[in-house]
Write an enzyme that holds these catalytic residues in place. Structure first.
Site, PDB file in Angstrom:
ATOM      1  N   LYS A   1       0.841  -1.200   0.000  1.00 46.32           N
ATOM      2  CA  LYS A   1       0.000   0.000   0.000  1.00 46.32           C
ATOM      3  C   LYS A   1       0.880   1.256   0.000  1.00 46.32           C
ATOM      4  CE  LYS A   1      -3.754  -2.284   2.550  1.00 46.32           C
ATOM      5  NZ  LYS A   1      -4.609  -2.211   3.752  1.00 46.32           N
TER       6      LYS A   1
ATOM      7  N   TYR B   1     -12.316  -2.435  -3.021  1.00 45.13           N
ATOM      8  CA  TYR B   1     -12.831  -2.613  -1.651  1.00 45.13           C
ATOM      9  C   TYR B   1     -14.360  -2.595  -1.587  1.00 45.13           C
ATOM     10  CZ  TYR B   1      -8.222  -2.302   0.620  1.00 45.13           C
ATOM     11  OH  TYR B   1      -6.938  -2.548   1.057  1.00 45.13           O
TER      12      TYR B   1
ATOM     13  N   PHE C   1     -15.153   3.431   7.514  1.00 42.92           N
ATOM     14  CA  PHE C   1     -13.807   3.818   7.060  1.00 42.92           C
ATOM     15  C   PHE C   1     -13.622   3.681   5.545  1.00 42.92           C
ATOM     16  CE2 PHE C   1     -13.663  -0.615   8.559  1.00 42.92           C
ATOM     17  CZ  PHE C   1     -13.190  -1.268   7.433  1.00 42.92           C
TER      18      PHE C   1
ATOM     19  N   ARG D   1      -1.985 -14.900   3.824  1.00 42.54           N
ATOM     20  CA  ARG D   1      -2.694 -14.201   4.908  1.00 42.54           C
ATOM     21  C   ARG D   1      -1.985 -14.409   6.244  1.00 42.54           C
ATOM     22  NH1 ARG D   1      -6.766 -10.376   4.007  1.00 42.54           N
ATOM     23  NH2 ARG D   1      -7.467 -10.866   6.096  1.00 42.54           N
TER      24      ARG D   1
ATOM     25  N   THR E   1      -5.579  -8.079  10.409  1.00 39.57           N
ATOM     26  CA  THR E   1      -5.894  -6.762   9.843  1.00 39.57           C
ATOM     27  C   THR E   1      -5.357  -5.649  10.743  1.00 39.57           C
ATOM     28  OG1 THR E   1      -7.871  -7.662   8.807  1.00 39.57           O
ATOM     29  CG2 THR E   1      -7.789  -5.268   9.084  1.00 39.57           C
TER      30      THR E   1
ATOM     31  N   ARG F   1       2.711  -7.491   9.189  1.00 33.50           N
ATOM     32  CA  ARG F   1       2.100  -6.390   9.953  1.00 33.50           C
ATOM     33  C   ARG F   1       2.579  -6.365  11.398  1.00 33.50           C
ATOM     34  NH1 ARG F   1      -3.868  -7.457   7.366  1.00 33.50           N
ATOM     35  NH2 ARG F   1      -3.733  -6.066   5.559  1.00 33.50           N
TER      36      ARG F   1
ATOM     37  N   ASN G   1      -1.739  -0.191   7.515  1.00 33.19           N
ATOM     38  CA  ASN G   1      -1.217  -1.547   7.746  1.00 33.19           C
ATOM     39  C   ASN G   1      -0.420  -2.119   6.558  1.00 33.19           C
ATOM     40  OD1 ASN G   1      -3.340  -2.147   6.097  1.00 33.19           O
ATOM     41  ND2 ASN G   1      -4.418  -3.463   7.543  1.00 33.19           N
TER      42      ASN G   1
ATOM     43  N   HIS H   1      -1.769  -5.380   1.371  1.00 35.76           N
ATOM     44  CA  HIS H   1      -3.026  -6.074   1.100  1.00 35.76           C
ATOM     45  C   HIS H   1      -2.725  -7.490   0.629  1.00 35.76           C
ATOM     46  CE1 HIS H   1      -6.989  -7.060  -0.456  1.00 35.76           C
ATOM     47  NE2 HIS H   1      -6.348  -7.585  -1.492  1.00 35.76           N
TER      48      HIS H   1
ATOM     49  N   GLU I   1      -9.609 -10.115  -7.772  1.00 35.57           N
ATOM     50  CA  GLU I   1      -8.651  -9.011  -7.598  1.00 35.57           C
ATOM     51  C   GLU I   1      -7.576  -9.048  -8.686  1.00 35.57           C
ATOM     52  OE1 GLU I   1      -7.449  -9.454  -3.488  1.00 35.57           O
ATOM     53  OE2 GLU I   1      -9.395  -8.750  -2.763  1.00 35.57           O
TER      54      GLU I   1
END
Ligand code: IDP
Ligand code: MG
Length: 149
Positions: free
Chosen positions: A9, A49, A57, A85, A91, A102, A112, A115, A126
């Protein structure tokens, strides 16, 4: 073999963490299939998203994701959606274990840094949203028989 969509990100890019994140996926044994460095539009992020559109948010998230460059990637490997993941952590970085991306590299849920697709179905959607079919490269890495039985 599965494929997943991984993106550094804008906060991860600004903090100089692209190399560290690529290193972790490479060292795990996963194979890079596609990569591009781009600044995404807010509209593109709203599509990405879409499942979060009712969250408070959502607008702020889509705006932050479009304020700077992103490193968008497709990685491949056995069970990579799930393992990716686990590598990311939770998250919320505060709930992420040390050793996860993270858990090691960020603090705030709204910043964070990375993705990763959460299901195989979302990974496919995606990858289609971010890449054209011809941008995905097929090859056999020489370590293949040393990674898989
Ligand atoms: P994920 O990135 O771990 O899959 P999602 O629930 O899909 O988490 O949320 C997408 C992104 O939205 C998160 O990575 C994070 O950047 C942001 N986000 C999630 N929950 C919050 C929140 O409570 N406040 C601010 N941003 C959030
Ligand atoms: Mg998600």
């Amino acid at each position: 073999m599965e494929r997943t969509f991984i993106a550094v990100k804008p906060d991860g890019v600004q903090r100089g963490l692209c190399g560290e994140i690529i290193k972790r996926f490479e060292q795990r044994g996963f194979r890079l299939v596609a990569a591009k460095f781009l600044q995404a539009s807010e509209d593109h992020m709203k599509k990405h998203y879409l499942d979060l559109k009712d969250k408070p948010f959502y607008n702020g998230l889509c705006k932050y994701m479009s304020t700077g460059p992103i490193l968008a990637m497709v990685w491949e490997g056995q069970n990579i959606v799930k393992l990716g993941r686990v590598m990311l952590g939770e998250t919320n970085p505060a709930d992420s274990k040390p050793g996860s991306i993270r858990g090691d590299l960020c603090i705030d849920i709204g910043r964070n840094i990375i993705h990763g697709s959460d299901t195989l179905e979302n990974a496919k959607a995606e990858i289609d949203l971010w890449f054209k079919a011809e941008e995905l490269v097929s090859y056999t890495p020489c370590a293949q028989p040393w990674l898989y039985e």
